[in-house]
Design an enzyme around this catalytic site. Structure first.
Site, PDB file in Angstrom:
ATOM      1  N   TYR A 143      96.614  77.183  93.622  1.00  0.00           N
ATOM      2  CA  TYR A 143      97.423  77.480  92.438  1.00  0.00           C
ATOM      3  C   TYR A 143      97.478  76.297  91.471  1.00  0.00           C
ATOM      4  CZ  TYR A 143      99.133  81.640  94.886  1.00  0.00           C
ATOM      5  OH  TYR A 143      99.222  82.835  95.545  1.00  0.00           O
ATOM      6  N   LYS A 194      91.649  79.351 106.971  1.00  0.00           N
ATOM      7  CA  LYS A 194      90.426  80.154 106.907  1.00  0.00           C
ATOM      8  C   LYS A 194      89.283  79.179 107.139  1.00  0.00           C
ATOM      9  CE  LYS A 194      88.434  84.145 105.994  1.00  0.00           C
ATOM     10  NZ  LYS A 194      88.454  85.247 106.964  1.00  0.00           N
ATOM     11  N   ASP A 226      93.296  86.256 107.916  1.00  0.00           N
ATOM     12  CA  ASP A 226      93.128  87.717 107.999  1.00  0.00           C
ATOM     13  C   ASP A 226      93.693  88.232 109.317  1.00  0.00           C
ATOM     14  OD1 ASP A 226      91.093  86.101 108.993  1.00  0.00           O
ATOM     15  OD2 ASP A 226      89.495  87.555 108.678  1.00  0.00           O
ATOM     16  N   ASP A 250     102.122  82.487 100.281  1.00  0.00           N
ATOM     17  CA  ASP A 250     102.657  83.409  99.278  1.00  0.00           C
ATOM     18  C   ASP A 250     102.505  84.840  99.799  1.00  0.00           C
ATOM     19  OD1 ASP A 250     103.517  84.520  96.931  1.00  0.00           O
ATOM     20  OD2 ASP A 250     101.791  83.919  95.723  1.00  0.00           O
ATOM     21  N   ASP A 254     105.600  87.324 102.187  1.00  0.00           N
ATOM     22  CA  ASP A 254     106.099  88.623 101.709  1.00  0.00           C
ATOM     23  C   ASP A 254     105.892  89.700 102.767  1.00  0.00           C
ATOM     24  OD1 ASP A 254     107.007  87.596  99.360  1.00  0.00           O
ATOM     25  OD2 ASP A 254     105.912  88.989  98.064  1.00  0.00           O
TER      26      ASP A 254
END
Ligand code: NAD
Length: 369
Positions: A143, A194, A226, A250, A254
């Site tokens: 980001y 990852k 994943d 992020d 959620d």
């Protein structure tokens, strides 16, 4: 706690002030019962600050936040301010605070209260008793990485670029926050990356491994993002603390939040690096927004904001007893069947924001007496 601690309260917009009013009552109760010695300073942020001063975050508020021992924030935003220029929008106030206080660690617990286990979209046996903590790196990663942007190529195509970067020091400090939390909880930490595809997260994995040497009592595991997102839905109770990058955090925080099924119940904390005087900047806020659709009606759920105060007791003031007391009072109120509209179930008793506050205070009295 004997020495006076200063809390800056920024109630913000929409349902922020009405939810925060219940926290103010609880803080008064804690002070009056000699459990804490908090001095409250109040300030404006977001749309409320824009209306009063033409800025979503003033220098005065920022300085008060820097001077405080901890900051408690309600929520910001609403349709009234939607058409303002980008730098005047209420959300800029929140982002400005996070940036200026250097809040690099975002703590998002996902706890399922037994009384609310039915609210989850998952089967009760999958979520009942769930208590996990996601630690998301908040100020680095893709980001913020450079280069970034959209460029024109000589062949007329356009190319979008974002860059995932982490330095070892950025990874080390977030890993330490997560290991410290794991030590205070179930002593299990899962680092999500990852590393099979992204070199940056190979460094992430190696650095987390290196920090592990300082925390031999913590059981460390690694998982690709994943798989982690799949496991969070399949068997979330396998996790205790999860630490991950900004973008992965992020997304999976959620997912974890929704395991609980109720936005009005979710607190969060954001922590910074220790300052020269030993204070650790901390800002606590509910995960939900300003809920303009129900603002001003005394029907919002104040529990996420109350649970944010409980996190403040736990993580800024090391007051485990105070935090446990408040968490127990909230658990009992739910077990008694009291519900605001957002968590209402058949056969339960619908209460207003202030009645929920009354009930929590009554339980605190009962538990203390
Ligand atoms: P929201 O979280 O404000 O509301 C989503 C839905 O959940 C609404 O129907 C709302 O009534 C309900 N809800 C949320 N919190 C509740 C509570 N405590 N009790 C009962 N019901 C509750 O999200 P949104 O509608 O997407 O955004 C509204 C405004 O809030 C926007 O301006 C947005 O930018 C802002 N926002 C702020 C924050 C923050 O301050 N941290 C976070 C998210 C959104």
């Amino acid at each position: 706690m004997s020495d006076k601690k200063n809390i800056l309260i920024l109630a913000g917009d929409g349902i922020g002030p009405e939810a925060m009013a219940q926290v103010n009552r609880v803080i008064d109760w804690f002070n009056a019962n000699g459990k804490t010695s908090f001095e409250i300073t109040e300030g404006l942020v977001g749309g409320a600050s824009y209306d009063a001063h033409g800025e979503p975050l003033t220098e005065d508020t920022l300085n008060a936040a820097k001077a405080a021992d901890a900051v408690l924030l309600g929520a910001v935003g609403g349709p009234k301010w939607d058409d303002l220029p980008f730098d005047k929008k209420p959300e800029r106030g929140l982002l400005g605070l996070r940036k200026e206080l250097g809040l690099f660690a975002n703590l998002r617990p996902a706890v399922v209260f037994d009384a609310l286990a039915e609210a989850s979209t998952l089967k009760i046996e999958v979520v009942s008793g769930l208590d996990i903590m996601i630690v998301r790196e908040l100020t680095g990663g893709i980001y913020f990485g450079e280069p970034r942007g959209i460029e024109e190529l000589p062949n007329g195509e356009r190319k979008g670029v974002n860059t995932l970067t982490y330095t070892t020091s950025e990874i080390e400090r977030i890993a330490r926050v997560a290991f410290d939390l794991a030590m205070k909880r179930g002593k299990r930490l899962c680092s999500v990356d990852k590393a099979n595809v992204l070199e940056c997260t190979i460094l992430w994995r190696e650095t987390v491994e290196a920090v592990h040497a300082d925390y031999p009592q913590v059981e460390l595991s690694h998982m690709y993002v994943d798989n982690a997102s799949m496991q969070l839905v399949r068997n979330p109770k396998q996790f205790d603390v999860i630490v991950t990058t900004n973008m992965f955090g992020d997304i999976i925080s959620d997912t974890a939040a929704m395991l609980t099924g109720s936005l009005g119940m979710l607190p969060s904390a954001s922590l910074g690096a220790p300052l020269a005087d030993g204070r650790i900047p901390g800002m606590y806020e509910p995960v939900h927004g300003s809920a303009p659709d129900i603002a001003g009606q005394n029907i919002a759920n104040p529990l996420a904001t109350l649970l944010s105060f409980s996190m403040m007791l736990r993580y800024s003031f090391d007051d485990m007893d105070g935090a446990d007391l408040l968490d127990t009072a909230i658990t009992r109120v739910l077990e008694m069947g009291l519900r605001t509209g957002d968590i209402m179930q058949d056969g339960k008793t619908l209460v207003s924001t202030s009645e929920m506050g009354d009930a929590v205070l009554e339980e605190l009295e009962g538990l203390a007496g």
